[in-house]
Scaffold this motif. Structure first.
Motif, PDB file in Angstrom:
ATOM      1  N   GLN A 100      37.060 -87.313 -30.366  1.00  0.00           N
ATOM      2  CA  GLN A 100      36.885 -85.979 -30.932  1.00  0.00           C
ATOM      3  C   GLN A 100      37.522 -85.916 -32.317  1.00  0.00           C
ATOM      4  OE1 GLN A 100      38.531 -83.125 -28.146  1.00  0.00           O
ATOM      5  NE2 GLN A 100      37.938 -84.394 -26.399  1.00  0.00           N
TER       6      GLN A 100
ATOM      7  N   CYS B  84      37.183 -82.947 -19.693  1.00  0.00           N
ATOM      8  CA  CYS B  84      36.585 -84.244 -20.038  1.00  0.00           C
ATOM      9  C   CYS B  84      36.696 -85.221 -18.880  1.00  0.00           C
ATOM     10  CB  CYS B  84      37.258 -84.812 -21.285  1.00  0.00           C
ATOM     11  SG  CYS B  84      36.906 -83.917 -22.810  1.00  0.00           S
TER      12      CYS B  84
ATOM     13  N   ARG C 104      33.904 -89.048 -24.626  1.00  0.00           N
ATOM     14  CA  ARG C 104      34.354 -87.655 -24.550  1.00  0.00           C
ATOM     15  C   ARG C 104      35.697 -87.424 -25.238  1.00  0.00           C
ATOM     16  NH1 ARG C 104      31.068 -84.622 -21.675  1.00  0.00           N
ATOM     17  NH2 ARG C 104      29.619 -85.620 -20.226  1.00  0.00           N
TER      18      ARG C 104
ATOM     19  N   HIS D 199      38.648 -80.591 -27.275  1.00  0.00           N
ATOM     20  CA  HIS D 199      37.944 -80.327 -26.025  1.00  0.00           C
ATOM     21  C   HIS D 199      38.899 -80.625 -24.881  1.00  0.00           C
ATOM     22  CE1 HIS D 199      34.270 -81.387 -23.254  1.00  0.00           C
ATOM     23  NE2 HIS D 199      34.968 -80.359 -22.814  1.00  0.00           N
ATOM     24  N   CYS D 200      39.084 -79.644 -23.999  1.00  0.00           N
ATOM     25  CA  CYS D 200      40.069 -79.721 -22.912  1.00  0.00           C
ATOM     26  C   CYS D 200      40.023 -81.074 -22.199  1.00  0.00           C
ATOM     27  CB  CYS D 200      39.806 -78.596 -21.918  1.00  0.00           C
ATOM     28  SG  CYS D 200      40.705 -78.754 -20.372  1.00  0.00           S
TER      29      CYS D 200
ATOM     30  N   GLN E 143      34.919 -72.189 -31.602  1.00  0.00           N
ATOM     31  CA  GLN E 143      35.784 -73.022 -32.436  1.00  0.00           C
ATOM     32  C   GLN E 143      35.274 -73.106 -33.868  1.00  0.00           C
ATOM     33  OE1 GLN E 143      35.495 -76.330 -33.741  1.00  0.00           O
ATOM     34  NE2 GLN E 143      33.384 -76.801 -33.131  1.00  0.00           N
TER      35      GLN E 143
ATOM     36  N   ALA F 219      32.466 -74.742 -27.753  1.00  0.00           N
ATOM     37  CA  ALA F 219      32.704 -75.943 -28.555  1.00  0.00           C
ATOM     38  C   ALA F 219      31.597 -76.227 -29.558  1.00  0.00           C
ATOM     39  CB  ALA F 219      32.868 -77.154 -27.635  1.00  0.00           C
TER      40      ALA F 219
ATOM     41  N   ASP G 202      36.773 -75.454 -23.272  1.00  0.00           N
ATOM     42  CA  ASP G 202      35.939 -76.415 -22.564  1.00  0.00           C
ATOM     43  C   ASP G 202      34.771 -76.830 -23.470  1.00  0.00           C
ATOM     44  OD1 ASP G 202      34.102 -74.348 -22.526  1.00  0.00           O
ATOM     45  OD2 ASP G 202      34.560 -73.758 -20.475  1.00  0.00           O
ATOM     46  N   GLY G 203      33.861 -77.615 -22.932  1.00  0.00           N
ATOM     47  CA  GLY G 203      32.796 -78.157 -23.767  1.00  0.00           C
ATOM     48  C   GLY G 203      31.522 -77.352 -23.776  1.00  0.00           C
TER      49      GLY G 203
END
Length: 667
Positions: free
Chosen positions: A539, A313, A536, A308-309, A294, A287, A281-282
C-alpha cells in the motif's frame, strides 16, 4: 464562602491619625461575629449585609461603609459597629433563627434537598453502571427493565430511596434517562479531548497529531452506524486509541461519510490540520482513490497517510486461500453445517456431550463458521478435529431417524466419513493457523505499521517453510487419516482439462497419484495466501511509512534524508536539515534496530533533554500515530453491537449510550 473571614487583628491595616496609629482589636470579633475582612479592599464589611446585597441592589446610604465600600475608622469602631448592628437593613439580612417559622421551613427544605440530591445521584450512578456493562435501561413497559429493577434492589438498603420511588416525579422518564446518558457521554468526550491536549508540551492548549479509525455496521433497525476512533501518542510515548462513539450515517457514499467524519472531528475541536493517518477497510466508498473517504479527506489534508486495515487484509487473504481449492472449500462448508446443526438441535448437543463423557473428555462447543471473519474459522476447525470421532458417531445416530434433522445429519455423515474431508480440514489448518496468529497481532491497539509488516514477513516465511515441507506434511496427514475412524477411502479425483484457449495447445499437467494431487492442493492454498499477503499489504501508506522509518533507523546524511522526505506528506512537519544531526547525537552510542527501540530511547529522555531533539521526537510520534488496523473499531463492534440493537428496540440514544458505556469511569 459560608463564614466571615476573620484574620488576626495585626494583619489588618492600621489607621494613621497624624502620627498616631490605631489597630483593629481581635475581641471585636467576639462582640460582633458578623465582621468580615475583605482582603481586596483592606477594610471590614458586614458579612450578612454584603451577602444579601448580592441579591439586591438597594443599599441604604448610611450603610454603604459596611456593605460595599468598607469600614476602617478604628477610632469610632465600637460606635459604628453598634449602630450597624441595630440598623433595619442588618436585621433583615441576618439568617433566620432556627426556632423561627422561617428557619424551620428553610431547615426542612435544606434537608429535603439533600435527600433528593442523594437519591438523584443513585439514579444517575445506576444509569452509568448499566451503560458501563452494556445493558439496556428499559424494558417493554415503563415500570420494568434493568434500571427500575436495579433501583428497587438498591432501595432494599435505603428507606429514603424506597420513598423516592413511590413519588410521582422520580426522574425516570425515558427522556430524562437519555438526557443523563447524553450528559455523561459529553463529559466522557471532554475527558478524552482533555487527555489529548495533555499530551502536548507547551503552555498553549492544542491537540497532538492524530489518526482516525472508522468502520461501519448496521443496527437492528437497519440504520448505518459509523464507529469513529482516534489514535495519538501521549507524553510517555504510549499509543492511545480512544473510541469516540457511533454516528448514524444518512448515506454510505464517500462524500456523505467524509462529511460525517469531518463534522464529528469539528464538534470535538479536532482540526483536520493535525490529521496524520487514516485506517479504513477496503470498501470502495472508504478506500476508493477517487471518490472514497480517504481520497476526499486527503484532498483537504495532504499530510494524512491511508492504511487499509491490516485485520481486514488478513481476513481477505484467508478467504481467497481457502476458496482457491475446492477440496478445502467443501470441507469447510461441511464443518459450517455441523456447527449450525449443533446450535439448532438439542438432541445433537445432548448426544455429543454423552459420547464425550464416555470417552472421559470434556464436551467442546462446535460452532458454525463466521461469514465475514475468516481467520476465526480456525477455532471451528480445531473444535471439529479435536472431537472428530464423537462428531462422526453423533451424526450417524441422528441420521437414523425420520425427521428433517435426520436428513441433514445423514448428509453430513456421508461427507464426514470421507477421509478426504478429514484430510482437507488438516490442510486448511496448515494455512489458517499462521494467518490467525497474524490477525491477532494486527488487532493489538498499540500495533504499529512497522510491527504489522514485520509480522507479515514472518507469516510469509512460516507459510514458505510449510511449502518447502509439503511432501512430509502430506505423508504425515495421510498416516493420521488412515488411522482415523473414517471408512470412505480416498481416490484420485477426476481432473478437468483446461480449454485450449486458456492453456494453449501444449500437453497439460495432471497429478499422477493421490499424494501428488494433495500436495498440489496444499501448495495452491499456501501460494494464494502468500500472494494475497504480498498484494494487499503493498500500500502507498505502508510504503511512505517505511521510508520515514528508514530515515529514523538508518545513519543517513542530510542529502539522503532529503531524498527520502522528498515526496513524503510529513515533509512539512520535519526539518530535514536539523533532523540529521539530532539523530546522529541521539543514537550515537546505540543505533535502534526497530521503531520500538527508538521509542524506548526517546521515552527515557527527560523533558528538558527532549527539547534538544524536537524533530527526532516528532518523527517518532508520527510513526507511532499511524494505525495498523481498525482494531479498536472492531472491538467496539463485538462488544457494543448488541447495545445498538437494544437502543433501536427500546429507544435509547445509540451514540450517547455507547460513549457512556466506554468511559464512565472518568466522570
Amino acid at each position: 464562602m459560608d463564614t466571615p473571614n476573620q484574620p488576626p487583628g495585626k494583619s489588618i491595616p492600621k489607621q494613621d491619625l497624624g502620627g498616631r496609629k490605631l489597630s483593629f482589636m481581635d475581641h471585636w470579633y467576639t462582640l460582633h461575629p458578623w465582621i468580615h475582612f475583605c482582603p481586596t479592599r483592606g477594610k471590614v464589611l458586614c458579612f450578612h449585609c454584603a451577602r444579601a446585597n448580592a441579591l439586591s441592589s438597594s443599599v441604604p446610604a448610611k450603610e454603604k461603609a459596611f456593605i460595599t465600600e468598607g469600614f476602617s475608622n478604628w477610632k469610632k469602631a465600637l460606635q459604628r459597629f453598634s449602630q450597624h448592628a441595630r440598623s433595619e437593613h442588618h436585621l433583615r439580612s441576618l439568617p433566620p433563627s432556627r426556632n423561627s417559622i422561617t428557619g424551620v421551613i428553610e431547615t426542612a427544605d435544606a434537608k429535603q434537598q439533600e435527600v433528593n440530591r442523594a437519591n438523584l445521584m443513585k439514579v444517575i450512578t445506576s444509569i452509568i453502571y448499566l451503560a458501563r456493562q452494556g445493558l439496556a435501561l428499559r424494558g417493554h413497559g415503563n415500570d420494568d427493565g434493568n434500571l427500575i429493577e436495579l433501583l428497587k434492589l438498591r432501595a432494599c438498603d435505603s428507606e429514603e430511596l424506597e420513598q423516592w420511588l413511590r413519588r410521582k416525579e422520580r426522574y425516570l422518564h425515558q427522556d430524562t434517562q437519555n438526557e443523563i446518558l447524553q450528559l455523561v457521554s459529553h463529559e466522557v468526550l471532554r475527558n478524552i479531548i482533555s487527555g489529548m491536549r495533555d499530551a502536548v508540551d507547551g503552555e498553549v492548549p492544542d491537540v497532538p497529531p492524530f489518526s482516525v479509525i472508522v468502520d461501519g455496521t448496521q443496527d437492528i433497525s437497519g440504520n448505518e452506524q459509523q464507529s469513529i476512533c482516534v489514535r495519538y501518542v501521549d507524553k510517555d510515548f504510549n499509543v492511545q486509541e480512544e473510541f469516540l462513539g457511533f454516528y448514524q450515517a444518512q448515506s454510505t457514499t464517500g462524500a456523505d461519510l467524509s462529511r460525517l467524519i469531518e463534522d464529528a472531528l469539528r464538534r470535538l475541536n479536532l482540526p483536520l490540520t493535525h490529521l496524520r493517518g487514516l485506517a479504513f477497510d477496503g470498501a470502495a466508498n472508504m478506500a476508493g482513490c477517487v471518490r472514497g473517504v480517504q481520497a476526499i479527506l486527503r484532498e483537504k489534508t495532504t499530510k494524512a497517510l491511508f492504511v487499509h486495515c491490516g485485520a481486514h487484509c488478513v481476513n481477505l487473504a484467508a478467504k481467497e486461500s481457502c476458496d482457491v481449492s475446492t477440496m478445502l472449500r467443501n470441507a469447510l462448508y461441511t464443518i459450517n453445517e455441523v456447527g449450525r446443526l449443533f446450535a439448532e438441535s438439542l438432541k445433537f448437543r445432548e448426544k455429543f456431550a454423552e459420547l464425550c463423557v464416555c470417552e472421559n473428555e470434556s464436551p467442546k462447543k462446535l460452532r458454525p463458521l463466521c461469514p465475514t471473519r475468516w481467520t476465526v474459522r480456525l477455532q471451528a476447525v480445531d473444535a471439529a478435529l479435536d472431537r472428530y470421532d464423537e462428531v462422526l458417531s453423533t451424526v450417524e445416530e441422528l441420521g437414523a431417524g425420520r425427521t428433517h434433522v435426520a436428513a441433514r445429519a445423514a448428509g453430513l455423515h456421508a461427507q464426514l466419513r470421507k477421509k478426504s474431508t478429514l484430510l482437507a480440514l488438516h490442510m486448511a489448518r496448515v494455512v489458517l493457523a499462521p494467518l490467525d496468529r497474524l490477525n491477532r497481532a494486527a488487532q493489538g491497539s498499540r500495533c504499529t505499521v512497522s510491527q504489522l509488516m514485520s509480522s507479515v514477513r514472518l507469516t510469509k516465511e512460516l507459510l514458505q517453510a510449510e511449502r518447502d515441507n509439503a511432501d512430509h506434511t502430506i505423508q504425515g496427514l495421510l498416516r493420521k487419516v488412515e488411522a482415523s475412524s473414517c471408512d470412505a477411502p480416498m481416490t484420485l479425483p477426476r481432473q478437468k482439462r483446461v480449454p485450449a484457449r486458456f492453456a494453449g495447445a501444449g500437453e497439460q499437467h495432471h497429478a499422477e497419484d493421490l499424494p501428488q494431487y494433495l500436495r498440489e492442493q496444499l501448495l495452491l492454498a499456501i501460494d494464494s495466501a502468500c500472494t494475497q499477503l504480498s498484494d494487499r499489504f503493498d500500500q502507498e501508506g505502508v510504503r511512505e511509512h517505511g521510508k520515514v522509518e528508514k530515515a529514523l533507523l538508518s545513519s543517513l546524511n542530510v542529502k539522503e534524508l532529503d531524498q527520502l522526505f522528498q515526496e513524503s506528506p510529513w515533509r512539512e512537519d520535519i526539518s530535514v536539515a536539523d533532523l540529521a544531526p539530532q539523530l546522529q547525537v541521539l543514537f550515537k552510542n546505540n543505533r535502534p534496530e526497530n521503531l520500538d527501540a527508538a521509542k524506548a530511547t526517546v521515552a527515557d529522555l527527560e523533558e528538558s533533554a527532549r527539547a534538544m531533539f524536537p524533530d527526532a521526537v516528532k518523527l517518532v510520534r508520527l510513526l507511532l500515530t499511524l494505525p495498523a488496523s481498525s482494531a479498536t473499531a472492531e472491538r467496539s463492534f463485538s462488544a457494543n453491537v448488541r447495545n445498538l440493537h437494544a437502543d433501536s428496540e427500546f429507544g435509547n440514544s445509540g451514540k450517547s449510550f455507547i460513549c457512556a458505556a466506554e468511559r464512565t469511569s472518568d466522570s
